[in-house]
Design an enzyme around this catalytic site. Structure first.
Site, PDB file in Angstrom:
ATOM      1  N   CYS A  51       0.883  -1.177   0.000  1.00  9.95           N
ATOM      2  CA  CYS A  51       0.000   0.000   0.000  1.00  9.95           C
ATOM      3  C   CYS A  51       0.920   1.227   0.000  1.00  9.95           C
ATOM      4  O   CYS A  51       1.529   1.538   1.024  1.00  9.95           O
ATOM      5  CB  CYS A  51      -0.903   0.010   1.234  1.00  9.95           C
ATOM      6  SG  CYS A  51      -2.016   1.444   1.258  1.00  9.95           S
TER       7      CYS A  51
ATOM      8  N   CYS B 225      -4.269   6.061  -4.920  1.00 18.48           N
ATOM      9  CA  CYS B 225      -3.680   4.729  -4.727  1.00 18.48           C
ATOM     10  C   CYS B 225      -2.210   4.836  -5.144  1.00 18.48           C
ATOM     11  O   CYS B 225      -1.911   5.038  -6.327  1.00 18.48           O
ATOM     12  CB  CYS B 225      -4.422   3.705  -5.580  1.00 18.48           C
ATOM     13  SG  CYS B 225      -3.741   2.043  -5.470  1.00 18.48           S
TER      14      CYS B 225
HETATM   15  N1  LIG Z   1      -6.091  -2.235  -2.787  1.00 17.15           N
HETATM   16  C1  LIG Z   1      -4.680  -2.609  -2.803  1.00 17.15           C
HETATM   17  C2  LIG Z   1      -4.019  -2.317  -1.433  1.00 17.15           C
HETATM   18  C3  LIG Z   1      -3.966  -0.818  -1.128  1.00 17.15           C
HETATM   19  C4  LIG Z   1      -3.223  -0.054  -2.178  1.00 17.15           C
HETATM   20  C5  LIG Z   1      -3.401   1.466  -2.175  1.00 17.15           C
HETATM   21  N2  LIG Z   1      -4.253   2.023  -1.190  1.00 17.15           N
HETATM   22  C6  LIG Z   1      -2.058   2.169  -2.277  1.00 17.15           C
HETATM   23  O1  LIG Z   1      -1.921   3.314  -1.809  1.00 17.15           O
HETATM   24  O2  LIG Z   1      -1.147   1.575  -2.914  1.00 17.15           O
HETATM   25  C7  LIG Z   1      -4.569  -4.110  -3.100  1.00 17.15           C
HETATM   26  O3  LIG Z   1      -5.546  -4.820  -2.870  1.00 17.15           O
HETATM   27  O4  LIG Z   1      -3.518  -4.548  -3.565  1.00 17.15           O
END
Ligand SMILES: N[C@H](CCC[C@H](N)C(=O)O)C(=O)O
Length: 282
Positions: free
Chosen positions: A76, A223
């Site tokens: 993340c 993200c």
């Molecule tokens: N939903 C992502 C995890 C959080 C990623 C995101 N919030 C970031 O800032 O990279 C996954 O299932 O791989």
């Protein structure tokens, strides 16, 4: 049992986190408790539930990442900046290393609330992403969608940056019905571990507009790993340089894919919203 435990609320460009420090007092987390905490109707609410731990099998500090649906994942980006900031506030240093399921991370302080994280190397092999079938050129992945009104999207790029991403390059990122086809792609059989889905509009060699449907969380304001995935995918298609500003709904991230060591460096802000305590029904 989370009842009475303190937590921090932080965000990275509006990507919302609950951060729980388990180093002094470990706790067994179950998916139900995470879903309850992540849902603003039953808990503080977040996109991802983040833990800071001393986890067996990992040296030093470990950052756990759990999506709002309770699934534990490998990376993340936005939370990595927040945890890096917390650890540097704690140790008074301007850099810090910590581990995740995805890759060991190295965070550096760029400013008071501005952090850079070395997210490691992207992986492009179909088994590394992973894909359910062999595809040799993952710059253009053949995702056959079921009966949708018109196949305006095709041939996304796929990459793993600690977690799996699928990036569609489009003329107009705002015009895409991401809320409709995001879940279709997230759960598509080509992605055995599901996938994060982005639409990327290349504005120039140094600028990308990006919107994201996150695996296990839906559309979020930002993200970090998707921004990394979009930059490396755009550069592989010769659409951008190795360094670009990625503009998400919540703001900008600076992403560089370094030529000398193949590492991706993500730089952006962190916001500390405050702290709270889990209520007795947790
Ligand atoms: N939903 C992502 C995890 C959080 C990623 C995101 N919030 C970031 O800032 O990279 C996954 O299932 O791989």
């Amino acid at each position: 049992m989370l009842a009475g435990r303190p937590y921090l609320k932080m965000n990275g460009l509006g990507n919302e986190f609950i951060i729980l420090d388990l180093r002094e007092e470990p706790a067994k987390l179950d998916e139900e408790a995470i879903r309850k905490a992540a849902d603003p109707k039953t808990g503080p609410g977040c996109d991802q539930f983040i833990t800071i731990e001393n986890r067996k099998g990992h040296d030093g500090v470990f950052m756990g990442v759990y999506n709002a649906d309770g699934s534990e994942v490998g990376a993340c980006g936005n939370a990595a900046r927040c945890v890096g900031w917390l650890l540097m506030e704690e140790n008074g240093e301007t850099k810090v290393d910590f581990e995740t399921l995805g890759a060991p991370l190295h965070a550096m302080r760029i400013g008071d609330k501005r952090i850079a994280v070395d997210m490691g190397e992207p992986k492009f092999g179909w088994r590394e992403i992973p894909l359910a079938e062999q595809m040799d050129d993952t710059r253009y992945v053949d995702v056959k969608l079921g009966p949708i009104d018109k196949p305006v999207l095709w041939g996304p790029a796929a990459v793993n940056v600690g977690n799996p991403h699928c990036v569609f390059f489009v003329e107009d990122a705002e015009a895409q019905a991401l809320d409709r086809f995001g879940p279709m792609i997230e759960h598509h059989p080509l992605f055995p571990e599901r996938v994060n889905v982005s639409v990327a509009q290349v504005l120039s060699k140094h600028a990308i507009r990006l919107r994201v449907w996150e695996r296990g969380a839906g559309i979020t304001k930002a993200c970090g790993t998707a921004a990394c995935a979009a930059l490396v995918s755009a550069h592989r298609r010769r659409l951008t340089a190795r360094k670009a500003t990625v503009t998400l709904d919540g703001g900008d991230l600076a992403i560089e894919w370094r030529e000398d060591d193949n590492h991706i460096i993500m730089t952006g802000p962190v916001t500390l919203e405050g702290e709270g305590r889990f209520s007795d029904d947790f």
